[in-house]
Enzyme design. Structure first.
Site, short mmCIF file in Angstrom:
data_model
loop_
_atom_site.label_atom_id
_atom_site.label_comp_id
_atom_site.label_asym_id
_atom_site.label_seq_id
_atom_site.Cartn_x
_atom_site.Cartn_y
_atom_site.Cartn_z
N ARG A 116 -0.56 45.96 8.09
CA ARG A 116 -0.86 44.70 7.39
C ARG A 116 -2.15 44.04 7.88
O ARG A 116 -2.35 42.85 7.73
CB ARG A 116 0.29 43.70 7.52
CG ARG A 116 1.56 44.19 6.86
CD ARG A 116 2.45 43.04 6.44
NE ARG A 116 3.70 43.56 5.93
CZ ARG A 116 4.76 43.78 6.70
NH1 ARG A 116 4.72 43.50 7.98
NH2 ARG A 116 5.87 44.25 6.16
N LYS A 138 -15.08 42.32 -0.02
CA LYS A 138 -14.45 43.25 -0.98
C LYS A 138 -14.40 44.62 -0.34
O LYS A 138 -15.43 45.17 0.06
CB LYS A 138 -15.30 43.36 -2.25
CG LYS A 138 -15.08 42.27 -3.25
CD LYS A 138 -15.80 42.68 -4.53
CE LYS A 138 -15.78 41.60 -5.56
NZ LYS A 138 -16.54 42.00 -6.76
N GLU A 180 -30.00 46.19 -5.47
CA GLU A 180 -29.14 45.01 -5.29
C GLU A 180 -29.99 43.79 -4.91
O GLU A 180 -29.64 42.66 -5.24
CB GLU A 180 -28.07 45.27 -4.22
CG GLU A 180 -27.10 46.42 -4.54
CD GLU A 180 -26.10 46.16 -5.66
OE1 GLU A 180 -26.12 45.06 -6.26
OE2 GLU A 180 -25.30 47.08 -5.96
N LYS A 221 -26.19 36.10 -1.57
CA LYS A 221 -24.81 36.61 -1.68
C LYS A 221 -23.84 35.69 -0.94
O LYS A 221 -22.75 35.37 -1.44
CB LYS A 221 -24.72 38.05 -1.12
CG LYS A 221 -23.27 38.53 -1.12
CD LYS A 221 -23.04 39.94 -1.53
CE LYS A 221 -21.55 40.22 -1.70
NZ LYS A 221 -21.20 41.60 -1.83
N GLU A 231 -13.62 35.66 -6.41
CA GLU A 231 -14.14 35.99 -7.74
C GLU A 231 -13.29 35.40 -8.87
O GLU A 231 -12.98 36.07 -9.86
CB GLU A 231 -14.25 37.52 -7.88
CG GLU A 231 -15.28 37.91 -8.92
CD GLU A 231 -15.62 39.40 -8.90
OE1 GLU A 231 -16.28 39.84 -7.96
OE2 GLU A 231 -15.23 40.08 -9.85
N ARG A 235 -18.50 33.94 -8.72
CA ARG A 235 -18.86 35.16 -7.97
C ARG A 235 -19.13 36.35 -8.90
O ARG A 235 -19.82 37.30 -8.53
CB ARG A 235 -17.75 35.51 -6.95
CG ARG A 235 -18.11 36.73 -6.13
CD ARG A 235 -17.18 37.00 -4.98
NE ARG A 235 -17.54 38.25 -4.33
CZ ARG A 235 -17.07 38.68 -3.19
NH1 ARG A 235 -16.20 37.94 -2.53
NH2 ARG A 235 -17.45 39.84 -2.67
N ASN A 239 -22.04 40.66 -10.39
CA ASN A 239 -21.81 41.91 -11.11
C ASN A 239 -22.87 42.19 -12.17
O ASN A 239 -22.71 43.12 -12.97
CB ASN A 239 -20.43 41.88 -11.77
CG ASN A 239 -19.32 41.87 -10.75
OD1 ASN A 239 -19.41 42.55 -9.74
ND2 ASN A 239 -18.28 41.08 -10.98
N HIS A 242 -23.70 45.68 -13.26
CA HIS A 242 -22.63 46.55 -12.75
C HIS A 242 -21.61 46.96 -13.81
O HIS A 242 -20.84 47.88 -13.56
CB HIS A 242 -21.90 45.87 -11.58
CG HIS A 242 -22.69 45.92 -10.30
ND1 HIS A 242 -23.89 45.28 -10.16
CD2 HIS A 242 -22.45 46.54 -9.11
CE1 HIS A 242 -24.35 45.49 -8.93
NE2 HIS A 242 -23.50 46.26 -8.27
N HIS A 246 -21.71 50.62 -13.42
CA HIS A 246 -20.54 51.32 -12.86
C HIS A 246 -20.07 52.44 -13.80
O HIS A 246 -19.63 53.49 -13.34
CB HIS A 246 -19.37 50.34 -12.66
CG HIS A 246 -19.35 49.75 -11.29
ND1 HIS A 246 -18.59 48.65 -10.96
CD2 HIS A 246 -20.00 50.10 -10.14
CE1 HIS A 246 -18.76 48.36 -9.67
NE2 HIS A 246 -19.63 49.21 -9.17
N HIS A 260 -25.59 54.57 -6.07
CA HIS A 260 -25.05 53.36 -6.69
C HIS A 260 -26.17 52.49 -7.27
O HIS A 260 -26.13 52.08 -8.43
CB HIS A 260 -24.25 52.59 -5.63
CG HIS A 260 -23.71 51.27 -6.09
ND1 HIS A 260 -22.61 51.16 -6.90
CD2 HIS A 260 -24.14 50.00 -5.85
CE1 HIS A 260 -22.37 49.89 -7.14
NE2 HIS A 260 -23.28 49.16 -6.52
#
Ligand SMILES: NC(=O)c1ccc[n+]([C@@H]2O[C@H](COP(=O)([O-])OP(=O)(O)OC[C@H]3O[C@@H](n4cnc5c(N)ncnc54)[C@H](O)[C@@H]3O)[C@@H](O)[C@H]2O)c1
Length: 361
Positions: A116, A138, A180, A221, A231, A235, A239, A242, A246, A260
């Site tokens: 956990r 993330k 980025e 950021k 998000e 936020r 993206n 993306h 993506h 990426h």
């Protein structure tokens, strides 16, 4: 040393030797077992520097992850969890992720889920990791061709961004991370765009004089994540590029993986085109963005059938709401709007636009 914070996560930019890393290890984690996660390249290029700079890490266990996005998968996580279990890791122990975005995404996920949640520290070694992946909490892995489908929000205890690690980073990876930085500029910093788009990007990256740009990117950021950590709303602006990016990256994973940032760069061209069609940016701005990105990032040619596959992957993007593909669009350079529904036709036309600009240039 530039210091920033996201909640309780400390971010320091500058030489790691002058940072609070040693203090953290010898105080908070004095009695903790330490595991360092690396991939094959950061094992060879970065680990020795870290361990010789911090003798307290000589006792740490080092775990080697296979390199590359295609290994950001559950099977690898299982192997690491089993090893953590064999080492008898407990909740007060700590994981140090030394690598690019693949290591910090997967290492953060592994640590956050084991028992956990173990504490973890990110030491990004790629430009993309420094300005983006290692910060913001993330953590996740891919599911087949679908990017980052499994994951958790959990901040590292600290992130140490030492641009010195970039000395061994291959140029194509520097160029990937730079995408980025361009994204941060386009969504939030019109003044920086005026400056940036007039510089020769390749000369800039070769010059190694971009620490101030790294700081600016991390500031952008950090500000966005602090305003909306999970998000729920704004936020999502991070993206930009993306949604389509993506899908292109996911498609290429099935054949020949691309970096990426490379896929995101093409995604930014496509999404800038949709922004232009929706009158968010002028034709001049679209051309400025397109010309800048096409001189840095080569085309990823997609035939009709490939484009259909990309459109299919778009339907599984995490940002979608039910059957609607959601996108971030520019509203002038330095501003953007999120939660913009786009149609399959718009996405297809945007892919055609990307083809057309490479054919012209
Ligand atoms: N969590 C987030 O918010 C977030 C944001 C953006 C991207 N990402 C993820 O980040 C990943 C991409 O990150 P990346 O581009 O860093 O990929 P990566 O981790 O695969 O690193 C790229 C390559 O550079 C090598 N490398 C890294 N540092 C090096 C160094 N100092 N010297 C020599 N080689 C080095 C790596 O071994 C790898 O071969 C993707 O999985 C993407 O989804 C996550």
């Amino acid at each position: 040393m530039k210091q920033l914070e996201i909640g309780t996560c400390k971010i320091e930019i500058g030489s790691i030797v002058s940072s609070s890393f040693e203090q953290l290890l010898t105080e908070k984690y004095a009695h903790a077992r330490k595991i360092i996660l690396v991939d094959e390249n950061t094992h060879d290029q970065c680990l020795e520097y870290l361990i010789t700079s911090f003798p307290v890490l000589e006792e740490a266990e080092v775990m080697l992850l296979p390199v590359g996005e295609e290994n950001k998968v559950m099977e690898v996580c299982f192997q690491v969890w089993e090893a953590l279990s064999e080492y008898g890791m407990v909740r007060s122990d700590v994981v140090i992720n030394l690598g690019g975005g693949v290591v910090t995404d997967m290492g953060g996920f592994i640590a956050s889920v084991f028992k956990r949640g173990l504490d973890f520290i990110n030491v990004p070694t790629s430009l993309l990791g420094m300005v983006d992946a290692a910060i913001g909490g993330k953590n996740g892995i891919d599911l087949g061709s679908y990017k980052n489908q499994l994951g958790v929000f959990q901040h590292p205890v600290a992130v140490y961004i030492d641009p010195g690690f970039l000395q061994t980073l291959p140029t194509e990876e520097l160029v990937s991370g730079y995408a980025e930085m361009i994204k941060h500029t386009l969504i939030a910093d019109k003044e920086q765009w005026k400056l940036l788009h007039q510089l020769d990007p390749i000369k800039l990256l070769n010059s190694k004089h971009y620490e101030t740009l790294i700081v600016r990117s991390v500031e952008i950021k950090t500000t966005v994540v602090n305003a909306d950590p999970k998000e729920a709303g704004m936020r999502k602006i991070l993206n930009f590029g993306h949604t389509i990016g993506h899908a292109i990256e996911g498609f290429c994973l099935q054949t020949e993986p691309v970096a990426h940032g490379h896929a995101v760069a093409l995604g930014m061209i496509a999404e800038s085109y949709i922004s232009f069609k929706r009158e968010g940016i002028s034709q001049r701005e679209l051309l400025e963005i397109t010309n800048y990105l096409t001189q840095i990032y080569p085309h990823i040619p997609l035939d009709e059938s490939d484009k259909n596959d990309v459109l299919e992957l778009l339907k599984h993007d995490k940002k979608n709401e039910r059957d609607t593909v959601m996108c971030v669009l520019l509203d002038g350079i330095g501003n953007c709007v999120y939660n913009q529904a786009i149609t399959e036709k718009e996405a297809y036309e945007a892919l055609l636009y990307v083809d057309s600009v490479y054919t012209l240039n």
